[in-house]
Design a protein around this motif. Structure first.
Motif, PDB file in Angstrom:
ATOM      1  N   LEU A   1       0.734  -1.348   0.052  1.00  0.00           N
ATOM      2  CA  LEU A   1      -0.148  -0.008   0.164  1.00  0.00           C
ATOM      3  C   LEU A   1       0.536   1.294   0.001  1.00  0.00           C
ATOM      4  CD1 LEU A   1      -2.787  -1.022   2.635  1.00  0.00           C
ATOM      5  CD2 LEU A   1      -2.750  -1.338   0.274  1.00  0.00           C
ATOM      6  N   THR A   2       2.089   1.153   0.004  1.00  0.00           N
ATOM      7  CA  THR A   2       3.050   2.116  -0.083  1.00  0.00           C
ATOM      8  C   THR A   2       3.008   3.271  -1.134  1.00  0.00           C
ATOM      9  OG1 THR A   2       5.105   1.366   1.250  1.00  0.00           O
ATOM     10  CG2 THR A   2       5.506   2.905  -0.109  1.00  0.00           C
ATOM     11  N   GLY A   3       2.689   4.206  -1.187  1.00  0.00           N
ATOM     12  CA  GLY A   3       2.295   5.282  -2.291  1.00  0.00           C
ATOM     13  C   GLY A   3       1.100   6.383  -1.828  1.00  0.00           C
ATOM     14  N   LYS A   4       0.692   7.029  -2.816  1.00  0.00           N
ATOM     15  CA  LYS A   4      -0.233   7.960  -2.637  1.00  0.00           C
ATOM     16  C   LYS A   4      -1.612   7.631  -2.938  1.00  0.00           C
ATOM     17  CE  LYS A   4       2.807  11.774  -3.515  1.00  0.00           C
ATOM     18  NZ  LYS A   4       3.233  12.943  -4.145  1.00  0.00           N
ATOM     19  N   TRP A   5      -2.649   7.823  -2.032  1.00  0.00           N
ATOM     20  CA  TRP A   5      -3.978   7.432  -2.024  1.00  0.00           C
ATOM     21  C   TRP A   5      -4.919   8.534  -1.830  1.00  0.00           C
ATOM     22  CZ3 TRP A   5      -5.381   2.274  -2.777  1.00  0.00           C
ATOM     23  CH2 TRP A   5      -4.423   1.413  -2.760  1.00  0.00           C
TER      24      TRP A   5
ATOM     25  N   ASP B   1       2.830  -3.363   9.131  1.00  0.00           N
ATOM     26  CA  ASP B   1       2.836  -2.172   9.651  1.00  0.00           C
ATOM     27  C   ASP B   1       2.379  -1.166   8.516  1.00  0.00           C
ATOM     28  OD1 ASP B   1       3.033  -2.919  12.345  1.00  0.00           O
ATOM     29  OD2 ASP B   1       5.241  -2.541  12.082  1.00  0.00           O
ATOM     30  N   LEU B   2       1.510  -0.038   8.823  1.00  0.00           N
ATOM     31  CA  LEU B   2       1.189   0.896   7.754  1.00  0.00           C
ATOM     32  C   LEU B   2       1.199   2.150   8.651  1.00  0.00           C
ATOM     33  CD1 LEU B   2      -0.328   1.299   4.970  1.00  0.00           C
ATOM     34  CD2 LEU B   2      -2.155   1.475   5.728  1.00  0.00           C
ATOM     35  N   SER B   3       1.984   3.104   8.009  1.00  0.00           N
ATOM     36  CA  SER B   3       2.130   4.508   8.546  1.00  0.00           C
ATOM     37  C   SER B   3       1.901   5.634   7.567  1.00  0.00           C
ATOM     38  CB  SER B   3       3.579   4.555   9.288  1.00  0.00           C
ATOM     39  OG  SER B   3       4.385   4.347   8.189  1.00  0.00           O
TER      40      SER B   3
ATOM     41  N   GLY C   1      -1.505   1.990  11.241  1.00  0.00           N
ATOM     42  CA  GLY C   1      -2.419   0.962  11.188  1.00  0.00           C
ATOM     43  C   GLY C   1      -1.741  -0.355  10.660  1.00  0.00           C
ATOM     44  N   LYS C   2      -2.515  -1.366  10.101  1.00  0.00           N
ATOM     45  CA  LYS C   2      -1.980  -2.729  10.197  1.00  0.00           C
ATOM     46  C   LYS C   2      -2.482  -3.320   8.595  1.00  0.00           C
ATOM     47  CE  LYS C   2       0.248  -3.590  13.991  1.00  0.00           C
ATOM     48  NZ  LYS C   2       1.767  -3.805  13.829  1.00  0.00           N
TER      49      LYS C   2
ATOM     50  N   LYS D   1      -6.701  -7.522   3.984  1.00  0.00           N
ATOM     51  CA  LYS D   1      -7.473  -6.624   4.879  1.00  0.00           C
ATOM     52  C   LYS D   1      -6.454  -5.495   5.760  1.00  0.00           C
ATOM     53  CE  LYS D   1     -10.466 -10.180   6.252  1.00  0.00           C
ATOM     54  NZ  LYS D   1     -10.825 -11.492   7.002  1.00  0.00           N
ATOM     55  N   VAL D   2      -7.004  -4.419   5.602  1.00  0.00           N
ATOM     56  CA  VAL D   2      -6.333  -3.233   6.025  1.00  0.00           C
ATOM     57  C   VAL D   2      -6.945  -2.339   7.251  1.00  0.00           C
ATOM     58  CG1 VAL D   2      -6.919  -1.673   4.384  1.00  0.00           C
ATOM     59  CG2 VAL D   2      -4.804  -1.212   5.526  1.00  0.00           C
ATOM     60  N   ASN D   3      -6.397  -1.688   8.013  1.00  0.00           N
ATOM     61  CA  ASN D   3      -6.964  -0.870   8.926  1.00  0.00           C
ATOM     62  C   ASN D   3      -6.181  -0.047   9.414  1.00  0.00           C
ATOM     63  OD1 ASN D   3      -5.591  -1.409  11.762  1.00  0.00           O
ATOM     64  ND2 ASN D   3      -6.613  -3.524  11.331  1.00  0.00           N
ATOM     65  N   TRP D   4      -6.412   1.402   9.645  1.00  0.00           N
ATOM     66  CA  TRP D   4      -5.788   2.470  10.344  1.00  0.00           C
ATOM     67  C   TRP D   4      -6.445   3.485  10.895  1.00  0.00           C
ATOM     68  CZ3 TRP D   4      -6.970   2.402   4.944  1.00  0.00           C
ATOM     69  CH2 TRP D   4      -7.487   3.398   4.473  1.00  0.00           C
TER      70      TRP D   4
END
Length: 115
Positions: free
Chosen positions: A18-22, A45-47, A61-62, A67-70
């Motif tokens: 998911l690294t990048g711009k959204w 890990d998501l930051s 997030g994770k 599945k993803v959550n933040w």
């Protein structure tokens, strides 16, 4: 020698980064809003940060397979609040629910990878 199962390799290969711009569009109890987010995924890990007309927030997030959550902390009219996202990744899109527990407010979101 490192041994990794074929199933573990397949799962890792199936999990998109998911690294990048959204671009995130929220619809919470009839209130529409947009955010430009920049995510960094390291393992599970998501930051990152998300910017809207209300300013910039830091997310954490994770990621677990598709599945993803933040979530992030913010405030509304001086009241502290937490915004929680839970979604599913499908190619270059994330769809799911968004929740603001302090206001018992629920909604939906769609995030699209920026090109």
């Amino acid at each position: 020698m490192l041994l990794v199962s074929t199933a573990a390799l397949a799962a890792a290969a199936d999990s998109p980064s998911l690294t990048g711009k959204w671009q995130v569009h929220n619809s919470i109890q009839g209130n529409e809003s947009d955010q430009a987010c920049e995510f960094t995924q390291k393992d599970n890990d998501l930051s990152g940060t998300c910017t809207s007309d209300r300013g910039t927030v830091t997310i954490a997030g994770k990621v677990d397979g598709d599945k993803v959550n933040w979530s992030f902390k913010s405030e509304h009219d001086g009241t502290p609040l937490t915004v929680v996202y839970e979604g599913k990744v499908n190619e270059n899109k994330i769809t799911g629910t968004v929740n603001v527990p302090e206001f018992s407010a629920d909604g939906e979101f769609t995030a699209t990878a920026a090109k």
